[in-house]
Design an enzyme around this catalytic site. Structure first.
Site, PDB file in Angstrom:
ATOM      1  N   ARG A 108     123.865-101.970  32.261  1.00 58.36           N
ATOM      2  CA  ARG A 108     124.494-102.972  33.059  1.00 58.36           C
ATOM      3  C   ARG A 108     125.535-103.745  32.047  1.00 58.36           C
ATOM      4  O   ARG A 108     125.164-103.786  31.093  1.00 58.36           O
ATOM      5  CB  ARG A 108     123.500-104.083  33.807  1.00 58.36           C
ATOM      6  CG  ARG A 108     122.773-103.157  34.909  1.00 58.36           C
ATOM      7  CD  ARG A 108     122.148-104.491  35.824  1.00 58.36           C
ATOM      8  NE  ARG A 108     123.122-104.982  36.603  1.00 58.36           N
ATOM      9  CZ  ARG A 108     123.523-104.601  37.606  1.00 58.36           C
ATOM     10  NH1 ARG A 108     122.952-103.412  38.126  1.00 58.36           N
ATOM     11  NH2 ARG A 108     124.480-105.265  38.466  1.00 58.36           N
ATOM     12  N   CYS A 153     133.767-108.078  42.440  1.00 55.88           N
ATOM     13  CA  CYS A 153     132.726-107.449  41.923  1.00 55.88           C
ATOM     14  C   CYS A 153     132.350-106.300  42.799  1.00 55.88           C
ATOM     15  O   CYS A 153     132.908-105.227  43.170  1.00 55.88           O
ATOM     16  CB  CYS A 153     131.159-108.238  41.600  1.00 55.88           C
ATOM     17  SG  CYS A 153     130.256-107.083  40.755  1.00 55.88           S
ATOM     18  N   HIS A 187     132.793-113.360  38.554  1.00 53.34           N
ATOM     19  CA  HIS A 187     131.549-114.251  39.322  1.00 53.34           C
ATOM     20  C   HIS A 187     131.651-115.653  38.673  1.00 53.34           C
ATOM     21  O   HIS A 187     132.514-115.799  37.906  1.00 53.34           O
ATOM     22  CB  HIS A 187     130.202-113.990  39.543  1.00 53.34           C
ATOM     23  CG  HIS A 187     129.966-112.567  40.094  1.00 53.34           C
ATOM     24  ND1 HIS A 187     129.988-112.440  41.587  1.00 53.34           N
ATOM     25  CD2 HIS A 187     129.541-111.193  39.513  1.00 53.34           C
ATOM     26  CE1 HIS A 187     129.493-110.961  41.819  1.00 53.34           C
ATOM     27  NE2 HIS A 187     129.435-110.389  40.520  1.00 53.34           N
TER      28      HIS A 187
HETATM   29  N1  GLN Z   1     126.105-103.199  42.605  1.00 51.74           N
HETATM   30  C1  GLN Z   1     127.399-103.342  41.833  1.00 51.74           C
HETATM   31  C2  GLN Z   1     127.106-102.812  40.500  1.00 51.74           C
HETATM   32  O1  GLN Z   1     126.138-103.226  39.932  1.00 51.74           O
HETATM   33  C3  GLN Z   1     128.143-104.695  41.847  1.00 51.74           C
HETATM   34  C4  GLN Z   1     127.401-105.823  41.429  1.00 51.74           C
HETATM   35  C5  GLN Z   1     127.735-107.172  41.860  1.00 51.74           C
HETATM   36  O2  GLN Z   1     128.544-107.400  42.849  1.00 51.74           O
HETATM   37  N2  GLN Z   1     127.427-108.180  40.850  1.00 51.74           N
HETATM   38  O3  GLN Z   1     128.075-102.400  39.681  1.00 51.74           O
END
Ligand code: GLN
Length: 251
Positions: free
Chosen positions: A128, A94, A195
């Site tokens: 998101r 990520c 994840h």
């Molecule tokens: N901050 C990054 C995003 O929002 C990665 C997030 C994460 O590692 N879960 O894309």
């Protein structure tokens, strides 16, 4: 019996959704085959020394943490590239995955430099992308496998033309919610949004990474590791895969 040397990049900054659990899986699966995993934290003040580690690991993080480490990692791009050219393996998750590309523009427009190890760029979008994901991968010709995990990112990652994704999205968003691809693979370097942590429910990938790391360690081909029972792991995979499928196939 080998000692597999892991360089864990920025463990104090990049570790969300228990990404550190990936290291625990690598350590146990190595030990069950008689190998030892030696994990060295590589923080801001630690250099990357090509040849010193067989596997590099970098976890995920919020934009805030990524901002703190991005310039430091970019400044170490040359030794990291050399380490990979010499055959070291990399797993990046990520936020760490985004920083292995050429750069990441965060949600508030912050431009962060990347290490340029993977042929991709990432820009955060408004919405998101959150939920369970299921991928189909073929890291070795003819060996189709699935990966199940959880994604939560604003970043949309675009691979350069010709770049190899880690897998095809069966359910979930993946790199950008459009392309149908997830992650990126370049030789022994794997980047992914998954994840969960990733490896406990996808032990085949843990073994693939261990085999690549052992190949670097010994200078030979990746060995075939003795199979393990993996019943609990298979059940965990099935639960996660079923959750992802119940989201509906997006692609
Ligand atoms: N901050 C990054 C995003 O929002 C990665 C997030 C994460 O590692 N879960 O894309």
């Amino acid at each position: 019996m080998s000692t597999i040397r892991v360089g864990h990049l920025y463990p104090d900054y990049l570790n969300i959704y228990a990404d550190r659990g990936n290291i625990a899986v690598l350590a146990r699966r190595a030990a069950w085959r008689g190998h030892t995993l030696e994990v060295t934290p590589l923080g801001m003040d630690d250099p990357i020394v090509p040849g010193a580690h067989d596997l590099y690991y970098i976890g995920g993080g919020q934009d805030r943490e990524q901002l703190l480490v991005a310039a430091n990692l970019a400044a170490k791009a040359e030794p990291l590239r050399e380490a990979v050219e010499r055959g070291a393996a990399v797993l990046a998750v990520c936020g760490g995955y985004q920083l292995l590309g050429r750069g990441y523009r965060g949600f508030h427009g912050q431009d962060m430099p990347g290490a340029g190890l993977l042929p991709l760029e990432t820009v955060a979008g408004e919405r998101r992308m959150i939920g369970d994901v299921l991928l189909e991968c073929e890291l070795e010709p003819g060996e189709r496998r699935t990966l199940a995990g959880f994604e939560n990112h604003a970043g949309r990652t675009r691979l350069d033309p010709g770049a190899e994704p880690l897998g095809r999205v069966l359910a979930g968003f993946g790199n950008d919610g459009e392309s149908g691809f997830e992650g990126c693979r370049a030789g022994r370097v794997i980047g992914t949004y998954l994840h969960g942590p990733l490896l406990p429910r996808n032990p085949w990938l843990a073994d693939w990474l261990l085999a690549q790391a052992l190949a670097h360690r010994t200078g030979g081909d990746p060995p075939r590791l003795a199979p393990l029972a993996d019943e609990l792991e298979a059940r965990a995979h099935e639960v996660a895969a079923a959750r992802a499928r119940s989201r509906g196939g997006r692609f």
